[in-house]
Design a protein around this motif. Sequence first.
Motif, PDB file in Angstrom:
ATOM      1  N   GLU A   1       0.667  10.285  -1.581  1.00  0.00           N
ATOM      2  CA  GLU A   1       0.530   8.845  -1.835  1.00  0.00           C
ATOM      3  C   GLU A   1      -0.119   8.220  -0.609  1.00  0.00           C
ATOM      4  OE1 GLU A   1       4.478   7.788  -4.490  1.00  0.00           O
ATOM      5  OE2 GLU A   1       4.523   7.595  -2.315  1.00  0.00           O
ATOM      6  N   THR A   2      -1.034   7.320  -0.878  1.00  0.00           N
ATOM      7  CA  THR A   2      -1.690   6.674   0.260  1.00  0.00           C
ATOM      8  C   THR A   2      -1.539   5.167   0.148  1.00  0.00           C
ATOM      9  OG1 THR A   2      -3.777   6.544  -0.916  1.00  0.00           O
ATOM     10  CG2 THR A   2      -3.454   8.477   0.460  1.00  0.00           C
ATOM     11  N   ARG A   3      -1.756   4.514   1.287  1.00  0.00           N
ATOM     12  CA  ARG A   3      -1.724   3.055   1.315  1.00  0.00           C
ATOM     13  C   ARG A   3      -3.052   2.591   1.908  1.00  0.00           C
ATOM     14  NH1 ARG A   3       3.131   1.198   4.649  1.00  0.00           N
ATOM     15  NH2 ARG A   3       2.137   2.615   6.090  1.00  0.00           N
ATOM     16  N   GLY A   4      -3.752   1.797   1.129  1.00  0.00           N
ATOM     17  CA  GLY A   4      -5.024   1.250   1.623  1.00  0.00           C
ATOM     18  C   GLY A   4      -5.062  -0.248   1.437  1.00  0.00           C
ATOM     19  N   GLY A   5      -3.898  -0.803   1.084  1.00  0.00           N
ATOM     20  CA  GLY A   5      -3.787  -2.260   0.930  1.00  0.00           C
ATOM     21  C   GLY A   5      -4.742  -2.815  -0.112  1.00  0.00           C
ATOM     22  N   GLN A   6      -5.059  -4.104   0.045  1.00  0.00           N
ATOM     23  CA  GLN A   6      -5.960  -4.754  -0.907  1.00  0.00           C
ATOM     24  C   GLN A   6      -7.360  -4.171  -0.779  1.00  0.00           C
ATOM     25  OE1 GLN A   6      -4.370  -6.350  -3.217  1.00  0.00           O
ATOM     26  NE2 GLN A   6      -6.374  -6.513  -4.189  1.00  0.00           N
ATOM     27  N   GLY A   7      -7.673  -3.669   0.415  1.00  0.00           N
ATOM     28  CA  GLY A   7      -9.019  -3.133   0.663  1.00  0.00           C
ATOM     29  C   GLY A   7      -9.400  -2.054  -0.328  1.00  0.00           C
TER      30      GLY A   7
END
Length: 163
Positions: free
Chosen positions: A84-90
Amino acid sequence: MRLFTAIELSDEMKKAAIKILHDLKESGVTGNYTSVQNLHLTLCFIGELPDSKPVEEALSTVKFKPFKLDYTGIGHFGDLLYAETRGGQGINNLANDIRKALDAAGIDYDRKKFTPHITLIRKSAGKAGKIAIPDASMMVKKVSLMRSDNVKGKMVYKEIFHI
Ligand code: 3AM
């Protein structure tokens, strides 16, 4: 040719994924482990097209601000295990803007809801023990148009264009 757009991982993110794969193996999870050179994050799966030029032109219209990507855990879709990754709204904006650019160019793609993930193991079986999530991150500054070929039964991914 079979096409998809993806984020290619930095060396730091790749190293961290290798550590996760190693820990999964140690904890006895079996399945088809993704080879290191194939680790990537798919932004949009396009599929078979005779020519990549229209996709390249569509992608050239996409502008995005670099954003940070890191790991948050292990997830699964059925028997497919992923990081799982987090790249925010970007990352969500980027995936959305790619879809809009493809729509504007009349290019079809897989319209499933976008869930950022890096596939680690397909057809996995067994329980992942406590897997430490490495503290790795990268700034995403590039999006790759990838070509996927089946070479003697193995998937080979190659960047053919990037923005
Ligand atoms: O990035 P992941 O590993 O989730 O499973 C394929 C891989 O996904 C997926 O596109 C990525 C690059 O090959 N893929 C392959 N065929 C597909 C299809 N027909 C597909 N996704 C949606 N529809």
